[in-house]
Scaffold this motif. Structure first.
Motif, PDB file in Angstrom:
ATOM      1  N   PRO A 190      -9.916 -35.308 -69.511  1.00  0.00           N
ATOM      2  CA  PRO A 190     -10.599 -34.783 -67.916  1.00  0.00           C
ATOM      3  C   PRO A 190     -10.183 -35.736 -67.077  1.00  0.00           C
ATOM      4  O   PRO A 190     -10.208 -37.217 -67.362  1.00  0.00           O
ATOM      5  N   GLY A 191      -9.937 -35.311 -65.745  1.00  0.00           N
ATOM      6  CA  GLY A 191      -9.646 -36.312 -64.683  1.00  0.00           C
ATOM      7  C   GLY A 191      -8.356 -36.691 -64.547  1.00  0.00           C
ATOM      8  O   GLY A 191      -7.971 -37.126 -63.592  1.00  0.00           O
ATOM      9  N   GLU A 192      -7.477 -36.308 -65.493  1.00  0.00           N
ATOM     10  CA  GLU A 192      -5.925 -36.627 -65.329  1.00  0.00           C
ATOM     11  C   GLU A 192      -4.957 -35.241 -65.352  1.00  0.00           C
ATOM     12  O   GLU A 192      -3.996 -35.271 -65.465  1.00  0.00           O
ATOM     13  N   GLY A 193      -5.584 -34.252 -64.691  1.00  0.00           N
ATOM     14  CA  GLY A 193      -5.144 -33.027 -64.629  1.00  0.00           C
ATOM     15  C   GLY A 193      -5.086 -32.205 -65.760  1.00  0.00           C
ATOM     16  O   GLY A 193      -5.883 -32.336 -66.476  1.00  0.00           O
ATOM     17  N   GLY A 194      -4.364 -30.806 -65.554  1.00  0.00           N
ATOM     18  CA  GLY A 194      -4.403 -29.702 -66.760  1.00  0.00           C
ATOM     19  C   GLY A 194      -3.040 -29.275 -67.177  1.00  0.00           C
ATOM     20  O   GLY A 194      -2.317 -29.452 -66.070  1.00  0.00           O
ATOM     21  N   PRO A 195      -2.674 -29.014 -68.134  1.00  0.00           N
ATOM     22  CA  PRO A 195      -1.675 -28.217 -68.493  1.00  0.00           C
ATOM     23  C   PRO A 195      -1.207 -27.089 -67.766  1.00  0.00           C
ATOM     24  O   PRO A 195      -1.952 -26.054 -67.728  1.00  0.00           O
ATOM     25  N   ASP A 196      -0.157 -26.962 -66.959  1.00  0.00           N
ATOM     26  CA  ASP A 196       0.221 -25.690 -66.475  1.00  0.00           C
ATOM     27  C   ASP A 196       1.348 -25.051 -67.022  1.00  0.00           C
ATOM     28  O   ASP A 196       1.665 -25.146 -68.281  1.00  0.00           O
ATOM     29  N   GLY A 197       2.589 -24.551 -66.413  1.00  0.00           N
ATOM     30  CA  GLY A 197       3.524 -24.128 -67.087  1.00  0.00           C
ATOM     31  C   GLY A 197       4.553 -24.796 -67.892  1.00  0.00           C
ATOM     32  O   GLY A 197       4.594 -26.119 -67.764  1.00  0.00           O
ATOM     33  N   SER A 198       5.257 -24.341 -68.782  1.00  0.00           N
ATOM     34  CA  SER A 198       6.035 -24.933 -69.868  1.00  0.00           C
ATOM     35  C   SER A 198       7.207 -24.278 -70.035  1.00  0.00           C
ATOM     36  O   SER A 198       7.278 -22.927 -70.194  1.00  0.00           O
ATOM     37  N   VAL A 236       1.985 -29.922 -59.429  1.00  0.00           N
ATOM     38  CA  VAL A 236       2.988 -29.066 -59.868  1.00  0.00           C
ATOM     39  C   VAL A 236       2.762 -27.981 -61.047  1.00  0.00           C
ATOM     40  O   VAL A 236       1.649 -28.261 -61.606  1.00  0.00           O
ATOM     41  N   SER A 237       3.636 -26.991 -61.151  1.00  0.00           N
ATOM     42  CA  SER A 237       2.831 -25.743 -61.687  1.00  0.00           C
ATOM     43  C   SER A 237       4.022 -25.283 -62.792  1.00  0.00           C
ATOM     44  O   SER A 237       3.339 -24.891 -63.683  1.00  0.00           O
ATOM     45  N   CYS A 238       5.299 -25.268 -62.697  1.00  0.00           N
ATOM     46  CA  CYS A 238       6.064 -24.428 -63.821  1.00  0.00           C
ATOM     47  C   CYS A 238       7.368 -25.191 -63.792  1.00  0.00           C
ATOM     48  O   CYS A 238       8.225 -25.005 -62.620  1.00  0.00           O
ATOM     49  N   PRO A 239       7.768 -25.522 -64.832  1.00  0.00           N
ATOM     50  CA  PRO A 239       9.390 -25.731 -64.796  1.00  0.00           C
ATOM     51  C   PRO A 239      10.213 -24.436 -65.544  1.00  0.00           C
ATOM     52  O   PRO A 239       9.853 -23.388 -65.803  1.00  0.00           O
ATOM     53  N   ALA A 240      11.494 -24.649 -64.951  1.00  0.00           N
ATOM     54  CA  ALA A 240      12.551 -23.561 -65.547  1.00  0.00           C
ATOM     55  C   ALA A 240      13.918 -24.263 -65.576  1.00  0.00           C
ATOM     56  O   ALA A 240      14.035 -25.060 -64.994  1.00  0.00           O
ATOM     57  N   PHE A 241      14.713 -23.724 -66.464  1.00  0.00           N
ATOM     58  CA  PHE A 241      16.174 -24.009 -66.733  1.00  0.00           C
ATOM     59  C   PHE A 241      16.971 -23.375 -65.864  1.00  0.00           C
ATOM     60  O   PHE A 241      16.769 -22.128 -65.929  1.00  0.00           O
ATOM     61  N   ILE A 250      14.347 -27.102 -62.940  1.00  0.00           N
ATOM     62  CA  ILE A 250      13.478 -27.322 -61.704  1.00  0.00           C
ATOM     63  C   ILE A 250      11.931 -27.071 -61.941  1.00  0.00           C
ATOM     64  O   ILE A 250      11.573 -26.653 -62.881  1.00  0.00           O
ATOM     65  N   VAL A 251      11.203 -27.501 -61.023  1.00  0.00           N
ATOM     66  CA  VAL A 251       9.582 -27.397 -61.036  1.00  0.00           C
ATOM     67  C   VAL A 251       9.165 -26.967 -59.850  1.00  0.00           C
ATOM     68  O   VAL A 251       9.441 -27.427 -58.708  1.00  0.00           O
ATOM     69  N   THR A 252       8.337 -26.018 -59.757  1.00  0.00           N
ATOM     70  CA  THR A 252       7.673 -25.470 -58.614  1.00  0.00           C
ATOM     71  C   THR A 252       6.206 -26.198 -58.446  1.00  0.00           C
ATOM     72  O   THR A 252       5.637 -27.110 -59.316  1.00  0.00           O
ATOM     73  N   SER A 253       5.813 -25.967 -57.213  1.00  0.00           N
ATOM     74  CA  SER A 253       4.386 -26.562 -56.859  1.00  0.00           C
ATOM     75  C   SER A 253       3.651 -26.003 -56.145  1.00  0.00           C
ATOM     76  O   SER A 253       3.978 -24.715 -55.582  1.00  0.00           O
ATOM     77  N   ALA A 254       2.250 -26.437 -55.276  1.00  0.00           N
ATOM     78  CA  ALA A 254       1.704 -25.661 -54.797  1.00  0.00           C
ATOM     79  C   ALA A 254       0.829 -26.492 -53.611  1.00  0.00           C
ATOM     80  O   ALA A 254       0.687 -27.774 -53.932  1.00  0.00           O
TER      81      ALA A 254
END
Length: 290
Positions: A190-198, A236-241, A250-254
Motif C-alpha cells: 500500500p502506498g507504492e502504487g498498483g499493478p496496471d497493464g502488463s 503509467v498504465s500499460c506497455p506494448a511491444f 512503449i508505455v501509455t500514461s494518464a
C-alpha cells in the motif's frame, strides 16, 4: 534502460496499446476522452479517431478488421473507414460499468475485464471470448488489469489494481480457459502504487506498468521482481511491444484525477513513452471470431 517520448499527445486515460504488425502501427486509447489513436512504429504524426463511446482495448482480426472492447460490447472496426459494428454485447445491461484491460491468449481467445465507471468496489468481472462464445471467469473485482499470457499459453496473469495484487493461473493452451485455481503471483505494498497493464516477453518475463509508482516492474515467472525501471510519468498504465521484430516497448500514461499542482509536478503525464534499449518482445495473435 531509459524512456523517451513516443507521442506527446496527452491522454486523460491512455490505455490499451496494441500493435498491428501488418500495418506497422500502434493503436491505443484515451478511454475518458473517447479517442482511438494510431501512430507508425517508426514515428511520424499520430492520427486521432473520435469514438462514440468509451473503449479500452483492440485486438487484430485480420489486415482489414479490428475487434474493439467498449463500454457496452465488443465491436468490429474497419481499419480503412473507421466504421464500427457491434459484434457481441458485454454488460450492455449495466450502464455503470465499462471495459478495461484485455489481451489475446496464444490460442486466439480474448480475456477482457470490466470495471465500474467510478471504480466502484467489486463492480468488475473478467470474461473469456472465443469463437463467438463469452463466459464470465471471475467477478467481484474492482479494477481488472494486467491481463497477460506466457508464450506457450499455459499461464495467465491478471490483477486487481485496487488490491495491489497480480494473480497467476494455469490455462489450457488450446482454448485459453483456466485449468486450475488462481494464486498470488506478486503484490505491491500500500502506498507504492498498483499493478496496471502488463505484457509477457518471449523469455516469460512479465512487464507491468505500476500506476501511481512512476515505474515499469519486471517479474520473473516465479514472481520475483527482477528490476524496476523509472518512467517519466507517475500514472503509467500499460506497455506494448512494437517494431518489425516486436523488440521495442512503449508505455501509455494518464492525467486522470490530477489537479493543476500535480500536472505541474508531472509535466509529461498523459504522454506515451518508448523504452530503450530493445527487448525480446512478441505480438499477440489475431483474435478467433469463429
Amino acid at each position: 534502460m531509459t524512456a523517451t517520448v513516443f507521442s506527446d499527445l496527452v491522454c486523460m486515460l491512455g490505455e490499451g496499446p496494441a500493435a498491428h504488425p501488418a500495418l506497422g502501427r500502434l493503436f491505443w486509447f484515451d478511454i475518458l476522452g473517447r479517442r482511438l489513436i494510431e501512430k507508425p512504429f517508426q514515428g511520424g504524426a499520430a492520427r486521432v479517431h473520435a469514438l462514440p463511446f468509451m473503449a479500452s482495448m483492440m485486438a487484430v482480426v485480420d489486415d482489414h478488421t479490428q475487434l474493439i472492447a467498449a463500454e457496452d460490447g465488443l465491436y468490429l472496426r474497419d481499419v480503412a473507414s473507421g466504421s464500427l459494428r457491434l459484434h457481441r454485447p458485454l454488460e450492455a445491461d449495466n450502464p455503470m460499468t465499462r471495459s478495461n484491460d484485455g489481451r489475446v491468449h496464444p490460442s486466439g481467445a480474448l480475456w477482457i475485464g470490466t470495471m465500474g465507471k467510478k471504480a466502484e468496489t467489486g463492480a468488475g468481472a473478467l470474461y473469456w471470448f472465443f469463437r463467438g462464445e463469452i463466459r464470465r471467469l471471475f467477478f467481484g473485482i474492482s479494477i481488472v488489469n494486467s491481463i497477460a499470457f506466457s508464450p506457450d499459453g499455459r499461464i495467465a496473469y491478471f490483477a486487481d489494481t485496487a488490491l495491489g495484487a497480480i494473480w497467476r493461473i494455469d490455462t489450457d493452451p488450446r482454448t485459453g480457459l483456466p485449468a486450475g485455481e488462481r494464486r498470488v503471483f506478486a503484490t505491491i505494498p500500500p502506498g507504492e502504487g498498483g499493478p496496471d497493464g502488463s505484457v509477457v516477453d518471449a523469455d516469460g518475463l512479465l512487464w507491468n506498468a505500476r500506476w501511481g509508482g512512476a515505474c515499469l516492474d519486471v517479474y520473473a515467472p516465479d514472481g520475483r521482481r527482477r528490476r524496476s525501471l523509472p518512467m517519466p510519468a507517475r500514472q503509467v498504465s500499460c506497455p506494448a511491444f512494437i517494431g518489425a521484430a516486436a523488440d521495442r516497448l512503449i508505455v501509455t500514461s494518464a492525467t486522470e484525477n490530477m489537479d493543476a499542482a500535480a500536472l505541474r509536478a508531472d509535466p509529461l503525464a498523459g504522454q506515451t513513452f518508448l523504452v530503450d534499449p530493445p527487448v525480446a518482445g512478441r505480438f499477440d495473435p489475431p483474435v478467433a471470431l469463429a
